[in-house]
Design an enzyme around this catalytic site. Structure first.
Site, PDB file in Angstrom:
ATOM      1  N   LYS A  61       0.834  -1.201   0.000  1.00 52.24           N
ATOM      2  CA  LYS A  61       0.000   0.000   0.000  1.00 52.24           C
ATOM      3  C   LYS A  61       0.876   1.262   0.000  1.00 52.24           C
ATOM      4  O   LYS A  61       0.590   2.228  -0.713  1.00 52.24           O
ATOM      5  CB  LYS A  61      -0.940  -0.013   1.212  1.00 52.24           C
TER       6      LYS A  61
ATOM      7  N   GLN B 150      -4.571  -1.983   9.727  1.00 51.17           N
ATOM      8  CA  GLN B 150      -4.388  -3.250   9.004  1.00 51.17           C
ATOM      9  C   GLN B 150      -4.963  -4.410   9.824  1.00 51.17           C
ATOM     10  O   GLN B 150      -4.638  -4.568  10.990  1.00 51.17           O
ATOM     11  CB  GLN B 150      -2.897  -3.482   8.712  1.00 51.17           C
TER      12      GLN B 150
ATOM     13  N   ASP C 233     -11.080   2.475   4.412  1.00 51.20           N
ATOM     14  CA  ASP C 233     -11.359   1.041   4.212  1.00 51.20           C
ATOM     15  C   ASP C 233     -12.871   0.788   4.100  1.00 51.20           C
ATOM     16  O   ASP C 233     -13.294  -0.289   3.697  1.00 51.20           O
ATOM     17  CB  ASP C 233     -10.811   0.213   5.386  1.00 51.20           C
TER      18      ASP C 233
HETATM   19  C1  BQF Z   1      -1.609  -9.920  -6.015  1.00 48.16           C
HETATM   20  C2  BQF Z   1      -5.737  -9.294   2.648  1.00 48.16           C
HETATM   21  C3  BQF Z   1      -6.532 -11.328   3.649  1.00 48.16           C
HETATM   22  C4  BQF Z   1      -6.548 -10.724   4.903  1.00 48.16           C
HETATM   23  C5  BQF Z   1      -6.166  -9.409   5.047  1.00 48.16           C
HETATM   24  C6  BQF Z   1      -1.660  -7.824  -4.683  1.00 48.16           C
HETATM   25  C7  BQF Z   1      -2.418  -7.808  -2.400  1.00 48.16           C
HETATM   26  C8  BQF Z   1      -2.578  -9.170  -2.468  1.00 48.16           C
HETATM   27  C9  BQF Z   1      -2.313  -9.867  -3.636  1.00 48.16           C
HETATM   28  C10 BQF Z   1      -2.721  -7.037  -1.164  1.00 48.16           C
HETATM   29  C11 BQF Z   1      -5.267  -8.502   1.505  1.00 48.16           C
HETATM   30  C12 BQF Z   1      -5.209  -9.079   0.133  1.00 48.16           C
HETATM   31  C13 BQF Z   1      -4.813  -7.202   1.716  1.00 48.16           C
HETATM   32  C14 BQF Z   1      -1.852  -9.183  -4.747  1.00 48.16           C
HETATM   33  C15 BQF Z   1      -4.245  -6.339   0.622  1.00 48.16           C
HETATM   34  C16 BQF Z   1      -4.997  -8.028  -0.928  1.00 48.16           C
HETATM   35  O1  BQF Z   1      -0.755  -9.487  -6.821  1.00 48.16           O
HETATM   36  O2  BQF Z   1      -2.308 -10.900  -6.266  1.00 48.16           O
HETATM   37  C17 BQF Z   1      -1.945  -7.120  -3.524  1.00 48.16           C
HETATM   38  O3  BQF Z   1      -1.847  -6.322  -0.725  1.00 48.16           O
HETATM   39  N1  BQF Z   1      -3.940  -7.128  -0.539  1.00 48.16           N
HETATM   40  C18 BQF Z   1      -4.903  -6.668   3.037  1.00 48.16           C
HETATM   41  O4  BQF Z   1      -4.537  -5.526   3.273  1.00 48.16           O
HETATM   42  O5  BQF Z   1      -5.369  -7.411   4.040  1.00 48.16           O
HETATM   43  C19 BQF Z   1      -5.751  -8.696   3.913  1.00 48.16           C
HETATM   44  C20 BQF Z   1      -6.125 -10.612   2.530  1.00 48.16           C
END
Ligand code: BQF
Length: 291
Positions: A52, A96, A119
């Site tokens: 992010k 987060q 969010d």
């Molecule tokens: C990609 C998330 C579960 C629990 C909390 C790019 C992200 C992921 C994959 C990413 C996720 C999942 C995020 C890819 C943010 C998505 O290239 O496939 C980016 O950073 N995510 C989160 O902040 O909290 C989570 C999944």
């Protein structure tokens, strides 16, 4: 089969955001500012927060990460939220998830000023979303809607089956797809762990949104020929073919399901990058509302 390329689509959105931010700066308006609060050292959470921050840098959004130890108390975290709520320089912030088990996530979410809740998890934003009012939409569902729009996937009158009822993905996804919008206007079925005849329901779906949290749960035998399949899952599995020692897989068995689907998102490079792009869009929206 058409691959729904989330990496490419998110890059296009980030390009649009970058131009918008540059215009703001040209007009002597301060760049949008996003903060992220990270509690503990969960490796996946650290990866997400770093992704992010990097995305912010790429588009010219100012970003600040606040890192706290695993032992941070709920009371201390509530003070951090209060501080960020009152920071006039900040357009939005995220906490987060998941948080350590001794902290009540809902209590933290409800302490966030809805006007900085980029969010979209605060009950004020959830309620406004459900009513179709202006709000911060949750990043993953909004990212999926944006992919469906940009790939011209027909949704009106179609059967959309959402698997998983989390507050972050499944529940809001079912709401957005039901709304009188384009994309939207779908006939939505929200399935979960108590659903009976799940396979029969998925077999009827024109659009499947897999947000179960179980690796390769959706197999080719379950999916209708020509369906659109959106994979929200991300699971780390061991691999000796990668430097990191693991690779990412989704809730969908991509290799098999892609032979039957008309449109499908990959993992990685599908929904994940769109989640990040949506967070940037919300941050830009917040900044524009405040300036
Ligand atoms: C990609 C998330 C579960 C629990 C909390 C790019 C992200 C992921 C994959 C990413 C996720 C999942 C995020 C890819 C943010 C998505 O290239 O496939 C980016 O950073 N995510 C989160 O902040 O909290 C989570 C999944």
């Amino acid at each position: 089969m058409v691959l729904i390329d989330g990496k490419k689509t998110s890059a296009e959105i980030k390009d649009e955001i970058k131009k918008d931010v540059a215009k703001m700066i040209d007009n002597d308006i301060a760049a949008p500012h996003l903060a992220a609060v990270l509690v503990g050292a969960d490796p996946a959470s650290q990866t997400y927060v770093t992704a992010k921050e990097k995305a912010c840098q790429n588009v010219g959004i100012t970003s600040t990460i606040y890192r706290y130890s695993e032992n941070t108390t709920e009371e201390e975290l509530l003070k951090v939220v209060d501080f960020l709520n009152n920071d006039p320089e900040l357009d939005g912030f995220i906490v987060q998830l998941p948080l350590p088990k001794h902290i009540d996530e809902q209590k933290i979410i409800e302490a966030i000023n809805p006007e900085k809740d980029v969010d979209g998890f605060h009950p004020m934003n959830v309620g406004r979303m459900a009513l179709g009012l202006d709000c911060f939409l949750p990043a993953t569902p909004n990212g999926i809607m944006e992919m469906l729009k940009r790939y011209n996937i027909p949704t009106s009158g179609k059967n959309c089956v959402v698997i998983g009822r989390s507050h972050i993905v499944g529940s809001p996804m079912s709401i957005l797809m039901s709304q009188k919008t384009e994309p939207g206007n779908a006939t939505v079925t929200l399935c979960h762990s108590r659903t009976e005849n799940l396979k029969d329901i998925i077999a009827q779906a024109d659009i499947v949104i897999a947000a179960i949290g179980s690796p390769h749960f959706v197999t080719a035998d379950m999916v209708k020929e020509g369906a659109t399949v959106i994979d929200v899952g991300i699971h780390r599995v061991k691999s000796d073919k990668t430097k990191s020692g693991f690779r990412l897989i989704g809730d969908v068995d991509f290799d098999e399901v892609s032979k039957k689907a008309a449109h499908i998102t990959p993992v990685p490079g599908g929904v994940g990058p769109m989640t990040i792009a949506s967070l940037l869009l919300n941050t830009l929206k917040s900044a524009k509302q405040k300036r």
